[in-house]
Design an enzyme around this catalytic site. Sequence first.
Site, PDB file in Angstrom:
ATOM      1  N   GLU A 425       0.828  -1.222   0.000  1.00  0.00           N
ATOM      2  CA  GLU A 425       0.000   0.000   0.000  1.00  0.00           C
ATOM      3  C   GLU A 425       0.856   1.264   0.000  1.00  0.00           C
ATOM      4  O   GLU A 425       0.520   2.263   0.626  1.00  0.00           O
ATOM      5  CB  GLU A 425      -0.999  -0.019   1.163  1.00  0.00           C
TER       6      GLU A 425
HETATM    7  C1  LIG Z   1       1.792  -9.726   0.825  1.00  0.00           C
HETATM    8  C2  LIG Z   1       1.663  -8.769  -0.314  1.00  0.00           C
HETATM    9  C3  LIG Z   1       0.400  -8.356  -0.721  1.00  0.00           C
HETATM   10  C4  LIG Z   1       0.275  -7.505  -1.831  1.00  0.00           C
HETATM   11  N1  LIG Z   1      -0.990  -7.181  -2.292  1.00  0.00           N
HETATM   12  C5  LIG Z   1      -1.114  -6.484  -3.456  1.00  0.00           C
HETATM   13  C6  LIG Z   1      -2.394  -6.279  -4.066  1.00  0.00           C
HETATM   14  O1  LIG Z   1      -3.431  -6.695  -3.548  1.00  0.00           O
HETATM   15  N2  LIG Z   1      -2.445  -5.639  -5.265  1.00  0.00           N
HETATM   16  C7  LIG Z   1      -1.328  -5.163  -5.878  1.00  0.00           C
HETATM   17  O2  LIG Z   1      -1.440  -4.585  -6.957  1.00  0.00           O
HETATM   18  N3  LIG Z   1      -0.093  -5.311  -5.319  1.00  0.00           N
HETATM   19  C8  LIG Z   1       0.032  -5.977  -4.131  1.00  0.00           C
HETATM   20  N4  LIG Z   1       1.280  -6.168  -3.568  1.00  0.00           N
HETATM   21  C9  LIG Z   1       2.434  -5.538  -4.164  1.00  0.00           C
HETATM   22  C10 LIG Z   1       2.977  -4.400  -3.307  1.00  0.00           C
HETATM   23  O3  LIG Z   1       2.129  -3.299  -3.397  1.00  0.00           O
HETATM   24  C11 LIG Z   1       4.408  -4.126  -3.794  1.00  0.00           C
HETATM   25  O4  LIG Z   1       5.213  -5.113  -3.180  1.00  0.00           O
HETATM   26  C12 LIG Z   1       4.893  -2.751  -3.453  1.00  0.00           C
HETATM   27  O5  LIG Z   1       4.255  -1.822  -4.273  1.00  0.00           O
HETATM   28  C13 LIG Z   1       6.402  -2.607  -3.647  1.00  0.00           C
HETATM   29  O6  LIG Z   1       6.782  -3.081  -4.896  1.00  0.00           O
HETATM   30  P1  LIG Z   1       8.003  -4.108  -5.023  1.00  0.00           P
HETATM   31  O7  LIG Z   1       7.809  -5.120  -3.968  1.00  0.00           O
HETATM   32  O8  LIG Z   1       8.075  -4.573  -6.401  1.00  0.00           O
HETATM   33  O9  LIG Z   1       9.268  -3.247  -4.659  1.00  0.00           O
HETATM   34  P2  LIG Z   1      10.123  -2.317  -5.642  1.00  0.00           P
HETATM   35  O10 LIG Z   1       9.267  -1.277  -6.264  1.00  0.00           O
HETATM   36  O11 LIG Z   1      10.909  -3.186  -6.538  1.00  0.00           O
HETATM   37  O12 LIG Z   1      11.084  -1.601  -4.622  1.00  0.00           O
HETATM   38  C14 LIG Z   1      12.152  -2.268  -3.940  1.00  0.00           C
HETATM   39  C15 LIG Z   1      12.653  -1.325  -2.856  1.00  0.00           C
HETATM   40  O13 LIG Z   1      13.110  -0.111  -3.440  1.00  0.00           O
HETATM   41  C16 LIG Z   1      12.425   1.001  -2.901  1.00  0.00           C
HETATM   42  N5  LIG Z   1      12.221   1.988  -3.955  1.00  0.00           N
HETATM   43  C17 LIG Z   1      11.567   1.822  -5.122  1.00  0.00           C
HETATM   44  N6  LIG Z   1      11.570   2.945  -5.831  1.00  0.00           N
HETATM   45  C18 LIG Z   1      12.239   3.866  -5.112  1.00  0.00           C
HETATM   46  C19 LIG Z   1      12.582   5.225  -5.306  1.00  0.00           C
HETATM   47  N7  LIG Z   1      12.217   5.890  -6.396  1.00  0.00           N
HETATM   48  N8  LIG Z   1      13.268   5.859  -4.350  1.00  0.00           N
HETATM   49  C20 LIG Z   1      13.644   5.219  -3.222  1.00  0.00           C
HETATM   50  N9  LIG Z   1      13.349   3.932  -2.978  1.00  0.00           N
HETATM   51  C21 LIG Z   1      12.654   3.258  -3.904  1.00  0.00           C
HETATM   52  C22 LIG Z   1      11.110   0.431  -2.375  1.00  0.00           C
HETATM   53  O14 LIG Z   1      10.551   1.226  -1.368  1.00  0.00           O
HETATM   54  C23 LIG Z   1      11.574  -0.912  -1.862  1.00  0.00           C
HETATM   55  O15 LIG Z   1      12.142  -0.749  -0.599  1.00  0.00           O
HETATM   56  C24 LIG Z   1       1.425  -7.018  -2.474  1.00  0.00           C
HETATM   57  C25 LIG Z   1       2.697  -7.421  -2.038  1.00  0.00           C
HETATM   58  C26 LIG Z   1       2.824  -8.289  -0.995  1.00  0.00           C
HETATM   59  C27 LIG Z   1       4.193  -8.746  -0.589  1.00  0.00           C
END
Ligand SMILES: Cc1cc2nc3c(=O)[nH]c(=O)nc-3n(C[C@H](O)[C@H](O)[C@H](O)COP(=O)(O)OP(=O)(O)OC[C@H]3O[C@@H](n4cnc5c(N)ncnc54)[C@H](O)[C@@H]3O)c2cc1C
Length: 631
Positions: A425
């Site tokens: 979120e």
């Molecule tokens: C249990 C679970 C439930 C979920 N439920 C849903 C759902 O119902 N629907 C849905 O659509 N998604 C869902 N998600 C996805 C979730 O919203 C994403 O995991 C989240 O948006 C982060 O994306 P990512 O994990 O790919 O991390 P990434 O975007 O790959 O980021 C990796 C790290 O880098 C940091 N980062 C990224 N960009 C930047 C930046 N520009 N500057 C500084 N730091 C940065 C992030 O904060 C993170 O720490 C779920 C995920 C999980 C694990």
Amino acid sequence: MYPSEFMAETKHGAASAAESRRVAEEAREAEWKAPSFLKQIFLGNLRLDLIHPYPEPPPERPEFREFMGRLERFLVDEVDPDAIDREGKIPPGVVQRLAELGAFGMKIPKEYGGLGFTQREYGEAMKLITSRDANLVVLLSAHQSIGVPQPLKTFGTPEQKKKYLPRLAKGEISAFALTEPQVGSDPSSLATTAVRTPEGDYVLSGEKLWCTNGTVASLFVVMARHPDTKKISAFIVEKAFPGVEIATRCHFMGLKAIENGVIRLHDVRVPKENLLWGEGKGLKLALITLNTGRLTLPASCAVVGKRCVEIARTWAAERVQWGEPVGRHDAIAQLLAEMAATTFAMEAVTDLASAMADMGDRDIRLEAAVAKMWNSEEGWKLVDRTMQIRGGRGYETADSLRSRGEPPIPVERMMRDFRINLIFEGSSEIMRLFIAREAVDRHLAVAGAFADPKAPRAKRWAALPRMAAHYGWWYPSRWAGWGRWPRFSDFGPLAGEVRWVDRATRRLARTLFHLMLVHGPKLEKRQALLFRAVDIGADLFAMSATLSRAAALRRGGVPEAGRAAELARVFCRTIRRRIGEHFRAIRSNDDVAKYATAMRVLDGEHVWLERGMAPLVVEETGAEAPRAARR
Ligand SMILES: Cc1cc2nc3c(=O)[nH]c(=O)nc-3n(C[C@H](O)[C@H](O)[C@H](O)COP(=O)(O)OP(=O)(O)OC[C@H]3O[C@@H](n4cnc5c(N)ncnc54)[C@H](O)[C@@H]3O)c2cc1C
């Protein structure tokens, strides 16, 4: 600094970084029609009138009280959180009972068969559920905080509402599908496509990852991109539509029973009537949905805080080591005091944000983002401290404790279930980016063109008179405000804390302005600096909410008002020190040196440090995965 360059750069080509920024800027709600307390904080104005007097909860409606009674009986009698965690499944009977209680329609208006709760009532119900089982909260929250009901309520046509809301209120489960393998925090590379047919319908193709409720939902909000315009739209997709495949169920560190999966869309034909809001408005819809949708999470975190205090207090009083209850040893006592004070603050933050959402006359997008970020981070510290105070028993599973005849206090499970709150979120970093963008928005509007090296020279010079007019008044007034006695005396013994917040607010605004002067457009790359300013703003909001809540209890003459004031004071004293450290670190830090080291880490120059380990991943064939460390 200028708007188009605010979001982060990637190393993988300027085009994609620019595209990420463009998409983020397009989805951003640029206008501020209603006042925002936090936006004003970043401009150096403590607009206490927007949060004070602290909004009293309206008298509890009898039907809401009755619902809460039934919900609590159900949670106690029919929900076994250890079994749910152990088996990784919410029993179908429990889901059925939730539906019978109306829990899937708490936020759906009564005319569509829902319970028609306010945000605050919904938050109260979710808090109660959190106190028993986190998986149930995620099920209900993915369904109605971000799933189909919320965007449908806000953006749906009357026909869409009539068709879907009654089904959702009865217990059909919904899900929100944005994330893809290449799309986490940054939606700009969204690959799911929506191709218009000659009849005006859409054909959706792509793969969605980590879709919570995805394996049990019958309705989805799906984000997809039009290949011709490159814009992103939101669609209501039924699982029954031909071509929807529920591919895999995903499993996690905690929240063992959430039904989260990979959804594949194979040329799924979606009728044009299922487009939400309008073509190209999908990301904006997602952001607006999350403005209130993300308020559930901080409410849950506040309850976890309460549970932590309960567990830590009981154990610290009962467990005797070195001749005294551990809670009487200074190190643990310090933790206990901070835990109680922080929990009071977390509840103040979440209740205030929810009440402001219900008022409807103020813009709460920054408060919601701060509530999410702040409560999840503070909550994580509380869980960690609770584990420390419980010692070995904190690390032991509830089942194991039970099998040894000890109370099955599930700190281990709480920790596993909690951690994701800082990631989904809107991760903590993305929340800070979002808040930082809005924190400097006014400066960008006034001086953005001047600072933009790509802007035409004429445009840059044309910005000068506007800057002179604005800053000529604004800047001196950020020094001159009166933040001393007798201001804020209606806060009684806590007035001094409010005066401190007032002074720190002006100091924060000056600091942001100085940072922009010193770093210009390059400030966008200095996330560590900007994020400290964001953290100061977030802490000032938490202090204001806490002080206002304590003042309301005093005004209401509640018996615990004195105790509340004590917690508010402990909290403010702790946070004042933290804010002071942030200000100091903005002036003097090692950010540049650390960034350089990080680049060398990324480039593999510190791989020598990783020697001496067995391989991280052993491929299925038994062959070792390549090991950079042996280089
Ligand atoms: C249990 C679970 C439930 C979920 N439920 C849903 C759902 O119902 N629907 C849905 O659509 N998604 C869902 N998600 C996805 C979730 O919203 C994403 O995991 C989240 O948006 C982060 O994306 P990512 O994990 O790919 O991390 P990434 O975007 O790959 O980021 C990796 C790290 O880098 C940091 N980062 C990224 N960009 C930047 C930046 N520009 N500057 C500084 N730091 C940065 C992030 O904060 C993170 O720490 C779920 C995920 C999980 C694990």
